[in-house]
Design an enzyme around this catalytic site. Structure first.
Site, PDB file in Angstrom:
ATOM      1  N   HIS A  43      -2.976   3.140  -4.628  1.00 38.81           N
ATOM      2  CA  HIS A  43      -2.357   2.653  -3.376  1.00 38.81           C
ATOM      3  C   HIS A  43      -0.913   2.210  -3.612  1.00 38.81           C
ATOM      4  O   HIS A  43      -0.452   1.265  -2.964  1.00 38.81           O
ATOM      5  CB  HIS A  43      -3.180   1.497  -2.787  1.00 38.81           C
ATOM      6  N   ASP A  45       0.874  -1.181   0.000  1.00 37.78           N
ATOM      7  CA  ASP A  45       0.000   0.000   0.000  1.00 37.78           C
ATOM      8  C   ASP A  45       0.906   1.223   0.000  1.00 37.78           C
ATOM      9  O   ASP A  45       2.144   1.103  -0.128  1.00 37.78           O
ATOM     10  CB  ASP A  45      -0.952  -0.026   1.216  1.00 37.78           C
ATOM     11  N   GLU A  90      -9.960   2.359  -5.149  1.00 36.62           N
ATOM     12  CA  GLU A  90      -9.677   3.752  -4.813  1.00 36.62           C
ATOM     13  C   GLU A  90      -8.510   4.353  -5.605  1.00 36.62           C
ATOM     14  O   GLU A  90      -7.676   5.062  -5.051  1.00 36.62           O
ATOM     15  CB  GLU A  90      -9.373   3.865  -3.307  1.00 36.62           C
TER      16      GLU A  90
END
Ligand code: ACM
Length: 635
Positions: free
Chosen positions: A278, A204, A353
């Site tokens: 990410h 991440d 995302e």
């Protein structure tokens, strides 16, 4: 006659030494329990029989002996033999298939003369062993020697098998790194409650956690950030000269050890590499994989994303460049190495995302859109996901991703992990895709468990009762496509193993029960009795749990005259909530909430409250300012 029998039973139960059988409290609830009378005692002479003393027998004995050597002070003996004599425990693989119990189910029969666990497959024997451990007195979980106790098991017949094949827990080791030993203890706890899939969120923005031999910077640079403590995503911007020595990674040997350890606990480990968003740790290590120029740093918890109605807007470009062929060559090598390390059938590619604001400005991306006929940013992401699915499938694996992989069109072979509620999962299942249901409103165990006045603050709340209401199979979809579900444990706000345990339990009990037990056996009150029994076991084991179900939510409102009122919303029944407004600490002599709104005295500054049960404090002392209550009440 019936009354006479009941009367005799009552008299018999009063005779000293003939006690009522203990209630059988197992999590997850087994399919069928038939309790008999009496008990069987395991002692240092009790032999454990297996057809073969192989790796599966060793896995079972290792778990039993961990408990017996610590709490009992001795180890039990494993013996090879097809027929077990009286006063022994037998684990037996069936030679003819018992269709009622499938691949992971078992039958457990305890009589006055011994114990027999039978199953079609080793996994079933292993789960039968876990149930057997829960039938023993709670003290068996103690990591210190317990004297003057008999290790008895009640006479019972249990038939059991799981509702779902995918019973997962996702552990985020990127936001905060957890050591190999901590991960092993996480696996121990998963196995106790019959979870079988560790979804390992390895990468991440805050760290890349797995050694990739062909790209050493991923762990030389990408695994390290600046140690900061406080509210994650609101932490101060690190100075250029602050040491980047916080974090860590697993070497490939560590990964092999974790995977093997998990296997011995009947847990599969599925790796996740979260791309194309990410990915700050990647572009900090290899800036050439970004579409935007400049040096990037691994995030240390400072704000770098904005969340609007349009989705994610990145202030620092944390994405991989979908228009750069070298990115695909890089990921091919990464997935090749991961495929050799993780035997899991699935590889998770994240996909969630992804901020598109830097892609929108990139000439490279504009050229790609023209060349490939991609009409918008969703189509660009779908192009990227399509390329990744080919790479993952070329390694003999199946690709799974978060539900954003639906945006712009789903790859025909992909499995979807639905997290933004159930919607994405329903859509994918209707298209014939396999789905793992992990809706954030039911299984995000990083959310607060009760009121923010007492819980470590996180942006949302998910109480145990809500988690318990989770039902993975929505109406109107083919249930065969719903492989199961998971507890998802993100670790932005989880800095250490003790807090990790606090966040996971008891919600992890609820999710294990939903994924294993028959839907028709769901019973909240019975579940709470079992949770409290597990709390006792956790105390013996020195494991942490959240006592949040004893602490009510605090609600405030204004009455017709605009006067401030409060109400308490307890999660379980049988609590007396005592409160004060005079700055003193309430106890059971103070007024208690009777379900009617309480008027806040005009000059009060602080409300304090605490839950009692049977005259004893059971909740934590909560303090909240009247200012905060006014704010909650609004206008
Ligand atoms: C997610 O929670 N972003 C999958």
């Amino acid at each position: 006659m019936k009354n006479f029998i009941l009367f005799c039973l009552f008299i018999v139960l009063l005779i000293p030494g003939i006690s009522q059988p203990n209630k059988i409290l197992i999590i997850p609830e087994p399919v069928e329990i038939r309790q008999g009378v009496g008990e069987f005692e395991i002692n240092s002479n009790t032999a454990f029989y297996f057809s073969k003393l192989d790796a599966d027998a060793n896995a079972i004995m290792a778990a039993i002996n961990k408990d017996f050597s610590e709490a009992g002070g001795y180890k039990l003996k494993a013996v090879s033999g097809e027929v077990a004599p009286k006063n022994s425990v037998q684990f037996k693989l069936l030679s003819t298939v018992d269709t009622a119990i499938g691949n992971e189910g078992y039958r457990l029969d305890v009589s006055l003369d011994g114990i027999k666990v039978s199953a079609n497959k080793p996994a079933g024997l292993y789960y039968g062993m876990q149930t057997l451990l829960q039938l023993l007195p709670n003290e068996i979980e103690s990591n210190k020697r317990i004297n003057n106790i008999k290790w008895t098991v009640p006479v019972v017949s249990i038939m059991d098998n799981p509702r779902f094949g995918w019973r997962g827990m996702m552990l985020d080791v990127s936001r905060h790194f957890f050591t190999k030993d901590e991960v092993k203890r996480f696996i121990d706890n998963m196995a106790r409650y019959k979870y079988n899939m560790l979804h390992f969120h390895l990468t991440d923005d805050q760290g890349w956690r797995v050694e990739i031999k062909s790209f050493p910077n991923l762990t030389k640079v990408g695994a390290w950030n600046v140690k900061k403590t406080g509210d994650f995503y609101k932490l101060s911007q690190p100075a250029d000269d602050e040491p980047r020595d916080y974090g860590g990674f697993y070497t490939q040997d560590d990964i092999r050890e974790i995977v093997q350890y998990a296997k011995e606990h009947f847990v599969e480990v599925m790796p996740e590499v979260d791309i194309p968003g990410h990915s700050l740790a990647v572009v900090a290590s290899y800036p050439e994989f970004s579409c935007s120029p400049g040096i990037k740093k691994v995030n240390s918890g400072e704000t770098f994303m904005d969340w609007g109605r349009q989705g994610a807007i990145a202030r620092v470009d944390n994405t991989l460049c979908p228009a750069n062929e070298n990115v695909y060559a890089f990921l091919d090598k990464v997935f090749t190495e991961l495929a050799t390390l993780f035997p899991s059938q699935y590889v998770h590619m994240g996909g969630d995302e992804c901020a598109k604001n830097f892609w929108e400005k990139s000439d490279q991306v504009k050229q790609l859109m023209q060349k490939e006929g991609l009409k918008d940013m969703d189509a660009v992401q779908a192009y990227f996901v399509g390329r990744i699915s080919k790479i993952i499938e070329s390694k003999g694996k199946k690709m799974i991703g978060w539900d954003e992989i639906l945006d712009g069109g789903l790859v025909p072979t992909a499995t979807v992990m639905s997290w933004r509620g159930m919607k994405g999962g329903i859509e994918a299942a209707k298209m014939g895709h396999e789905v793992v249901m992990t809706p954030n409103n039911f299984v995000y165990v990083d959310f607060m468990q009760s009121d923010v006045a007492i819980e470590p603050p996180v942006y949302s709340t998910l109480r145990l009762k809500k988690t318990f209401e989770y039902e993975p199979i929505p109406e109107g979809v083919n249930p065969k496509l719903i492989k199961g579900g998971q507890a998802n444990l993100w670790t932005e706000q989880i800095y250490n193993e003790r807090h990790l345990e606090y966040m996971l339990w008891p919600r992890g009990f609820a999710i294990s029960e939903i994924l294993w037990s028959p839907k028709g056996k769901k019973n909240w009150n019975q579940f709470i009795s079992k949770v409290e029994d597990q709390f006792e076991r956790f105390k013996y084991a020195d494991r942490k749990f959240a006592p949040s179900m004893y602490d009510p939510l605090i609600k405030s409102s204004k009455d017709a005259k605009g006067k401030l009122q409060v109400d308490f919303d307890p999660e379980i029944t049988g609590l007396n909530i005592h409160y004060s407004f005079d700055n003193s600490y309430p106890d059971n002599y103070y007024p208690s909430y009777d379900g009617k709104s309480i008027s806040v005295p005009i000059d009060a500054t602080t409300l304090r409250l605490i839950s009692y049960r049977d005259g004893k404090p059971i909740g934590r002392m909560i303090s909240i300012g009247v200012d905060a209550l006014n704010k909650r009440a609004g206008k």
